[in-house]
Design an enzyme around this catalytic site. Structure first.
Site, PDB file in Angstrom:
ATOM      1  N   HIS A  50       0.785  -0.800   0.091  1.00 49.26           N
ATOM      2  CA  HIS A  50      -0.237   0.114   0.095  1.00 49.26           C
ATOM      3  C   HIS A  50       0.972   0.983   0.349  1.00 49.26           C
ATOM      4  O   HIS A  50       0.833   2.104  -1.335  1.00 49.26           O
ATOM      5  CB  HIS A  50      -0.740   0.521   1.049  1.00 49.26           C
ATOM      6  CG  HIS A  50      -1.898  -0.493   1.809  1.00 49.26           C
ATOM      7  ND1 HIS A  50      -1.987  -2.407   2.341  1.00 49.26           N
ATOM      8  CD2 HIS A  50      -3.089  -1.106   0.690  1.00 49.26           C
ATOM      9  CE1 HIS A  50      -2.665  -2.536   1.938  1.00 49.26           C
ATOM     10  NE2 HIS A  50      -4.231  -2.209   1.265  1.00 49.26           N
ATOM     11  N   ASP A 165      -4.075  -7.886  -7.271  1.00 53.89           N
ATOM     12  CA  ASP A 165      -5.336  -7.657  -7.492  1.00 53.89           C
ATOM     13  C   ASP A 165      -6.341  -7.810  -8.945  1.00 53.89           C
ATOM     14  O   ASP A 165      -6.652  -6.014  -9.263  1.00 53.89           O
ATOM     15  CB  ASP A 165      -6.417  -6.991  -6.628  1.00 53.89           C
ATOM     16  CG  ASP A 165      -6.295  -6.884  -4.845  1.00 53.89           C
ATOM     17  OD1 ASP A 165      -6.546  -8.213  -4.962  1.00 53.89           O
ATOM     18  OD2 ASP A 165      -5.651  -6.614  -4.198  1.00 53.89           O
TER      19      ASP A 165
END
Length: 300
Positions: A50, A165
């Protein structure tokens, strides 16, 4: 250290973005509409993957906005919504360390207000046909809805998401293009542990020893990528890859996908597949604490 401004409702995050844009416009002698906003949507329990997105956003924008929202509409009934890991205090500390400007921290009632009779959802119909969509019915409707709402709220110049993802990336790129949303979608490389395990908030479900076992997933994917030309067809490749993964008795493969990086649909009629296709998988790891669903991807 720069102050991290935390906003918990839609009105305040819009106002703070507006104020920041005015401030930078004046300070840097830029037109208001030329002030760039970078946006990183997350579900929290932040890790270095992140943070790498935030750092890239900082390099390329004047203002960086991060959201933390565990989106209930993308979880199915038998998934881990209620137990998804959370540590807002540590997340805020990490974001402050990299000098994030704004943190948007809404609750489900803010994003899906019950009192108003909320009933609007966004569906990217093609995602129902990808293997991840078939495995998780309704998941991509939840993803598309929350990302659309967040983009409308923050109106960013650039949106940053991780390659791990892969099908979410395809879904988001599709909806941004189809709905003419004026945002660039920036797909960033998967960040991995030293042993190859893809960074994930759900890795916290695993012990150190289990994380070492899980790191074999990437090693096996890489090996099969490098030897893909030795297989006669797609079925033989997938069967042998499944067999290799399930040599660990704690692994149970849910699916293995060889798919287009444009629409996420399976490539059935060409093997080896075209360059830059996605080789991805989902498997269940019967860890000591709980059965954990792990995903990974490499680009062929």
């Amino acid at each position: 250290m720069k102050e991290l401004i935390i906003c918990k409702d839609i009105k305040s995050i819009k106002e703070e973005i507006h104020k920041k844009k005015l401030e930078i416009s004046k300070k840097c002698n830029k037109e208001y509409y030329n002030v760039k906003v970078g946006f990183v949507p997350t579900m929290g329990y932040l890790h270095s993957g992140h943070i790498s997105l935030v750092e890239k956003a900082k390099q390329e924008n004047d203002i960086v906005v991060v959201s933390i929202f565990v989106n209930p509409t993308q979880f199915n009934a038998n998934e881990d919504l209620s137990s998804y890991p959370s540590d807002i205090e540590n997340d805020s500390k990490l974001l402050k360390q990299v000098e994030t400007d704004l943190l948007f921290l809404p609750t489900p009632d803010i994003m899906y207000p019950k009192d108003s009779g909320y009933s609007t959802y966004v569906t990217v119909e093609s995602m129902d046909q990808v293997l991840e969509g078939k495995s998780r019915p309704g998941h991509f409707r939840g993803v598309a809805t929350i990302v659309t709402k967040l983009l409308l709220i923050t109106t960013p110049t650039n949106l940053y998401i991780g390659q791990k993802d892969a099908m979410q990336c395809i879904c988001i790129k599709r909806l941004v293009e189809d709905l003419n949303i004026d945002t660039n979608v920036i797909i960033c490389n998967t960040i991995r542990e030293y042993n190859g395990l893809a960074k994930s908030s759900r890795n916290s479900y695993l012990s150190n020893e289990e994380q070492i076992q899980a790191s074999s997933i990437y090693k096996i994917l890489e090996s099969f990528k490098n030897n893909i030309n030795s297989f006669s067809d797609r079925t033989a490749f997938i069967n042998e890859l499944t067999k290799q993964l399930e040599q660990n008795p704690l692994f149970k493969v849910e699916y293995i996908s060889i798919a287009s990086n444009i629409n996420g649909l399976e490539i059935i009629d060409q093997f080896p597949p075209p360059k830059f296709s996605n080789l991805s998988l989902a498997l269940f790891f019967s860890a000591e604490k709980r059965k954990t669903r792990l995903i990974d991807i490499i680009i062929l």
